[in-house]
Design an enzyme around this catalytic site. Structure first.
Site, PDB file in Angstrom:
ATOM      1  CE  LYS A 266      -1.748   3.093   1.944  1.00  0.00           C
ATOM      2  NZ  LYS A 266      -1.182   4.387   1.476  1.00  0.00           N
TER       3      LYS A 266
ATOM      4  CB  CYS B  77      13.402   9.073   7.948  1.00  0.00           C
ATOM      5  SG  CYS B  77      14.123   7.841   7.159  1.00  0.00           S
TER       6      CYS B  77
HETATM    7  P1  NAD Z   1       2.529   9.060   6.789  1.00  0.00           P
HETATM    8  O1  NAD Z   1       2.682   8.412   8.176  1.00  0.00           O
HETATM    9  O2  NAD Z   1       1.587  10.341   6.638  1.00  0.00           O
HETATM   10  O3  NAD Z   1       1.955   7.976   5.803  1.00  0.00           O
HETATM   11  C1  NAD Z   1       2.671   6.673   5.750  1.00  0.00           C
HETATM   12  C2  NAD Z   1       1.803   5.796   5.292  1.00  0.00           C
HETATM   13  O4  NAD Z   1       0.569   5.463   6.303  1.00  0.00           O
HETATM   14  C3  NAD Z   1       1.221   6.086   3.876  1.00  0.00           C
HETATM   15  O5  NAD Z   1       0.973   5.033   2.979  1.00  0.00           O
HETATM   16  C4  NAD Z   1      -0.172   6.771   4.331  1.00  0.00           C
HETATM   17  O6  NAD Z   1      -1.456   6.424   3.290  1.00  0.00           O
HETATM   18  C5  NAD Z   1      -0.723   5.857   5.567  1.00  0.00           C
HETATM   19  N1  NAD Z   1      -1.509   6.434   6.385  1.00  0.00           N
HETATM   20  C6  NAD Z   1      -1.386   7.776   6.754  1.00  0.00           C
HETATM   21  N2  NAD Z   1      -2.277   8.050   7.719  1.00  0.00           N
HETATM   22  C7  NAD Z   1      -3.026   6.782   8.035  1.00  0.00           C
HETATM   23  C8  NAD Z   1      -3.753   6.163   9.255  1.00  0.00           C
HETATM   24  N3  NAD Z   1      -4.510   7.072   9.800  1.00  0.00           N
HETATM   25  N4  NAD Z   1      -4.207   5.431   9.369  1.00  0.00           N
HETATM   26  C9  NAD Z   1      -3.620   4.236   8.509  1.00  0.00           C
HETATM   27  N5  NAD Z   1      -2.551   4.422   7.409  1.00  0.00           N
HETATM   28  C10 NAD Z   1      -2.445   5.800   7.468  1.00  0.00           C
HETATM   29  O7  NAD Z   1       3.884   9.683   6.403  1.00  0.00           O
HETATM   30  P2  NAD Z   1       4.317  10.392   5.288  1.00  0.00           P
HETATM   31  O8  NAD Z   1       3.928  11.905   5.362  1.00  0.00           O
HETATM   32  O9  NAD Z   1       4.046   9.738   3.772  1.00  0.00           O
HETATM   33  O10 NAD Z   1       6.010  10.261   5.182  1.00  0.00           O
HETATM   34  C11 NAD Z   1       6.895  11.006   5.872  1.00  0.00           C
HETATM   35  C12 NAD Z   1       7.188  10.274   7.403  1.00  0.00           C
HETATM   36  O11 NAD Z   1       7.777   9.239   7.105  1.00  0.00           O
HETATM   37  C13 NAD Z   1       8.211  11.267   8.198  1.00  0.00           C
HETATM   38  O12 NAD Z   1       7.589  11.208   9.347  1.00  0.00           O
HETATM   39  C14 NAD Z   1       9.509  10.526   8.085  1.00  0.00           C
HETATM   40  O13 NAD Z   1      10.599  10.648   8.812  1.00  0.00           O
HETATM   41  C15 NAD Z   1       8.766   9.083   8.126  1.00  0.00           C
HETATM   42  N6  NAD Z   1       9.882   8.261   7.222  1.00  0.00           N
HETATM   43  C16 NAD Z   1      10.623   7.274   8.117  1.00  0.00           C
HETATM   44  C17 NAD Z   1      11.621   6.380   7.515  1.00  0.00           C
HETATM   45  C18 NAD Z   1      12.506   5.527   8.340  1.00  0.00           C
HETATM   46  O14 NAD Z   1      13.063   4.833   7.996  1.00  0.00           O
HETATM   47  N7  NAD Z   1      12.333   5.835   9.652  1.00  0.00           N
HETATM   48  C19 NAD Z   1      12.039   6.447   6.058  1.00  0.00           C
HETATM   49  C20 NAD Z   1      10.974   7.496   5.251  1.00  0.00           C
HETATM   50  C21 NAD Z   1       9.941   8.310   5.822  1.00  0.00           C
END
Ligand code: NAD
Length: 496
Positions: free
Chosen positions: A173, A281
């Site tokens: 997803k 990240c």
């Molecule tokens: P996000 O948490 O908004 O979304 C990530 C995924 O979760 C998406 O597929 C989204 O559709 C889904 N999602 C969002 N809200 C949801 C909910 N309420 N219930 C279920 N699923 C949901 O993150 P983003 O804005 O896409 O990405 C940025 C974030 O990701 C930053 O915080 C970054 O630090 C983090 N990140 C972390 C790493 C790591 O390795 N630690 C790597 C890349 C990005």
């Protein structure tokens, strides 16, 4: 308008009356397409396809699975321009940076090609007299991946090759904000010979994710995204009895010691703080300078160097970084800069609302440098995820370590110093999962594993590399005896 569908059983699926969401081109601010948002039924179709494919896929030898990945690697390389274009358009990052992300993803594919070696298991002859014992590593079944917008190719590739080469089938997803790269990857895997149903992609939001988390056919969930969602995913998946690794957000600090090579620090901070608009990240978003003199020198040096930085559209490789993912995120980043200013920090270089000629509606924020930040400021505590570098000044390395160790996140960190003893002290005492010494972005290579500490990771195993193999398999230990000499009944605990 073009509707981006799902990929189930090797077919693009677009259901009538499906909910959709706009996919933007951040460089221009225009809507490029609509993405279909899967409902529970569509998500269950993808799980069913994966479940059916598992029965055969798990019996394919690791070498044959690896051969498909070899072909897939070739296809990724041949199609790197097309894939980078898809990423640039929907994410906004510059093409040179998009190609870098693809390359890091390819490296995981290369590692996964070693499956015959990685899945060899462990064997001990004669654990007891005439008794041999071995552990083998069986696939789990259907596993799911939920990925963020910021690496639309690399993060899916942290998961897919590892999971499928271990014999699992997969439902991805991807982020609904930039979904096209994941679909392109699925088509390349199909072209490489992956049997239908082994990889399925459902686009969507919470509805699709909640279905993946609650369906009993899904055995494990890998998640990468923000911390509040990572925590929700981990708790819900665990409550449903699933194995889960959920990687969250970050606030990565760089300690700059008084003996650091200043030119090197400035050059590497520019890329690590502002590359990909800080939407990484592992972005370095806080520089902690030790000693007043280093603080002043760093601010002056960065201020000068930042004059050369160019923010702009993804297709111009002369640009250093591009637009943010959305208008809402741009406003959020600028609100953090406003709040730092309101709470007493000094905005040394102000990137708010830059003018990007010809792209006035793009979601741009320019490189921003903030001095005299203090730990109680909201902008320090939050993950800004934008091209904003904050500087905190301290007097000793001990104070710098307290800052890092008390922060809620513990993803990456680094120190700049020319002193080996200082570096060792830092590595031994810092609370973070990925640590650099004069290396600003210590992202582990594909044959190590990636993951943070504290609220940057929920779960035990890191992602890809050796931990990836362990995450996507379950150990079975077989102890075997072919009796040459019959033995009498033993009622005490057998000891070998
Ligand atoms: P996000 O948490 O908004 O979304 C990530 C995924 O979760 C998406 O597929 C989204 O559709 C889904 N999602 C969002 N809200 C949801 C909910 N309420 N219930 C279920 N699923 C949901 O993150 P983003 O804005 O896409 O990405 C940025 C974030 O990701 C930053 O915080 C970054 O630090 C983090 N990140 C972390 C790493 C790591 O390795 N630690 C790597 C890349 C990005």
């Amino acid at each position: 308008m073009n509707i981006i569908g799902h990929w189930i059983n090797d077919e693009v699926i677009i259901k009538e009356n499906s909910r959709t969401q706009a996919v933007y081109h951040p460089s221009t601010g225009e809507i490029g397409a609509q993405v279909a948002l899967a409902d529970a039924n569509t998500t269950q179709d993808a799980i069913a396809a994966a479940q059916e494919a598992f029965a055969t896929w798990k019996t394919i030898t690791p070498m044959r699975r690896a051969r498909i990945l070899f072909k897939f690697k070739e296809l990724l390389e041949q199609n790197i321009d097309t894939l980078a274009e898809l990423i640039g358009k929907e994410h906004g990052k510059i093409l040179h940076d998009a190609k870098g992300e693809i390359q890091r993803g390819i490296e995981v594919v290369e590692y996964a090609c070693g499956a015959p070696e990685l899945l060899k298991g462990e064997f001990t002859k004669n654990v007891g007299s005439e008794i041999d014992s071995w552990s083998d590593f069986a696939p789990l079944g259907v596993v799911a991946g939920i990925t963020p917008f910021n690496f639309p190719t690399m993060v899916p590739l942290w998961m897919i090759p590892m999971a499928i080469v271990c014999g699992n089938t997969f439902v991805l997803k991807p982020s609904e904000k930039d979904p096209s790269a994941a679909l392109f990857i699925a088509k390349l895997l199909h072209q490489a010979g992956l049997p239908k149903g082994v990889l399925n992609v459902v686009n969507g939001d919470k509805e699709a994710v909640d279905t993946l988390l609650s369906d009993s056919r899904v055995q494990a969930v890998s998640f990468v995204g923000s911390t509040p969602i990572a925590e929700h995913i981990y708790r819900t998946a665990s409550a449903h009895g699933k194995r889960c690794q959920a990687l969250g957000g970050a606030k990565n600090h760089a300690i700059v010691m008084p003996d650091a090579d200043l030119d090197n620090v400035i050059n590497s901070l520019l890329g690590a703080a502002f590359g990909s608009s800080g939407e990484r990240c592992m972005a370095l978003s806080v520089a902690v300078t030790v000693g007043q003199e280093m603080g002043d020198k760093l601010i002056n040096g960065l201020k000068k160097a930042m004059q050369t930085l160019k923010v702009g559209a993804y297709h111009d490789n002369d640009n250093h970084f591009g637009a943010l993912i959305s208008q809402a995120h741009k406003q959020n980043v600028q609100a953090h800069i406003d709040s730092a200013e309101r709470q007493g920090a000094n905005i040394v270089v102000d990137g708010r609302n830059p003018h990007v000629a010809g792209y006035e509606n793009g979601f741009y924020v320019g490189a921003t440098l903030i001095d005299n930040v203090t730990p109680d400021m909201d902008s320090y505590r939050a993950e800004i995820f934008g091209p904003v570098l904050q500087v905190i000044r301290v007097d000793t390395i001990a104070e710098a370590l307290i800052l890092i160790n008390q922060h809620e996140y513990g993803n990456g960190t680094c120190i700049y110093t020319q002193d080996g003893g200082t570096a060792r002290y830092f590595c031994d005492n810092v609370q973070a999962g990925m640590v650099g010494v004069n290396v600003p972005l210590p992202v582990p290579v594909a044959y190590h594993s990636f993951g943070g500490w504290k609220r940057s990771l929920f779960g035990d195993l890191h992602i890809y590399g050796p931990d990836g193999i362990r995450f996507y398999t379950k150990r079975k230990t077989i102890t075997q005896r072919w009796i040459a000499n019959k033995e009498s009944a033993i009622f005490s605990m057998p000891t070998l």
